[in-house]
Design an enzyme around this catalytic site. Structure first.
Site, PDB file in Angstrom:
ATOM      1  N   GLY A 101      36.797  41.020  44.698  1.00 21.19           N
ATOM      2  CA  GLY A 101      36.460  42.379  44.288  1.00 21.19           C
ATOM      3  C   GLY A 101      35.171  42.855  44.936  1.00 21.19           C
ATOM      4  N   HIS A 148      31.985  57.720  38.974  1.00 17.82           N
ATOM      5  CA  HIS A 148      32.240  56.514  39.752  1.00 17.82           C
ATOM      6  C   HIS A 148      33.249  56.798  40.862  1.00 17.82           C
ATOM      7  CE1 HIS A 148      30.386  54.523  36.249  1.00 17.82           C
ATOM      8  NE2 HIS A 148      30.124  53.534  37.090  1.00 17.82           N
ATOM      9  N   LYS A 204      37.856  53.075  40.613  1.00 21.93           N
ATOM     10  CA  LYS A 204      37.494  52.441  39.336  1.00 21.93           C
ATOM     11  C   LYS A 204      38.641  52.616  38.345  1.00 21.93           C
ATOM     12  CE  LYS A 204      33.844  52.087  35.853  1.00 21.93           C
ATOM     13  NZ  LYS A 204      33.806  50.616  35.964  1.00 21.93           N
TER      14      LYS A 204
END
Length: 239
Positions: free
Chosen positions: A11, A133, A137
């Site tokens: 990630g 964001h 996300k």
């Protein structure tokens, strides 16, 4: 030197942890993600002193199963957890030191303290929160936004969190609204606003890169080493 394993290594946060761990004084054993073979997971965990997790809720479930009985200290920044998953972290803390935080930034720790102080000093002011964001996300509101809003409500001793404003009707007294925006490559922005007749107060934090989260997680991991089993808060790691 602390032997470190990164869970969620593919990630965005995991990749930065893998890149920066050694320059922060850790021995990086390797990373684990959803495609890592079980034999590799077992080998890494058997040699680890510490695990740092930035993954997805389902990934954390699998990690906690693999950690059972090992007593390895765990730092987790995985957000979007259910009450049952928080309870699972609590159970693991019976055998190991665990630190979970929705945000590892020292700046966010300070922002939370400022928000709670403002909430106590401005009890009749309307409070609203906006978080922004990047487009990828997966959870909304962000874990950080929820942490800030929950702290605000707790500081006042009343209120309820509303995820988004919609429909008709006046604003409910003591409610705290959270608006979530998603787009582009924004790392993270959180702004808490207090409104009263004729004046406003705004408190905000802007993350310009993920590296401050990495530094916070690594500092938290170093701080956690040698601690007794239990749940610890990120605020405890900040002088």
């Amino acid at each position: 030197m602390t032997a470190l394993v990164i869970h969620g290594s593919e990630g965005r946060m995991g990749r930065r942890l893998m890149a920066l761990a050694e320059e922060h004084g850790f021995e990086l054993l390797g990373g684990i993600d959803q495609d890592t073979e079980l034999s590799v997971v077992e080998s890494l965990l058997s040699r680890a002193d510490l695990v740092i997790d930035f993954s997805l809720p389902a990934g954390l479930d699998a990690l906690l199963i693999a950690l059972e009985g090992r007593g390895l200290p765990l730092v987790s920044g995985t957000t979007g957890l259910s009450p049952a998953q928080h309870a699972a972290l609590e159970r693991y803390s019976d055998e190991a030191a665990v630190l979970w935080a929705s945000n590892m930034s020292r700046g966010i720790v300070v922002l939370r303290a400022l928000v709670e102080e403002a909430a106590r000093r401005l009890p009749e002011w309307d409070a609203e929160l906006v978080e922004v964001h990047h487009r990828r996300k997966v959870d909304a509101p962000s874990g950080t936004a929820l942490t800030l809003a929950e702290g605000l409500v707790a500081a006042r001793g009343e209120g309820q969190i509303e995820r988004g404003r919609r429909g008709q009707g006046a604003r409910r007294p003591a409610s705290v609204g959270i608006q979530s925006l998603r787009g582009g490559s924004v790392v993270g922005e959180h702004r808490v606003s207090f409104f009263h007749d004729g004046e406003q107060v705004h408190l905000s934090h802007v993350a310009e890169s993920r590296d401050q989260f990495v530094r916070g997680a690594l500092c938290a991991g170093r701080w956690l080493m040698g601690r007794e089993p239990g749940i610890y808060a990120i605020e405890e790691t900040v002088d």
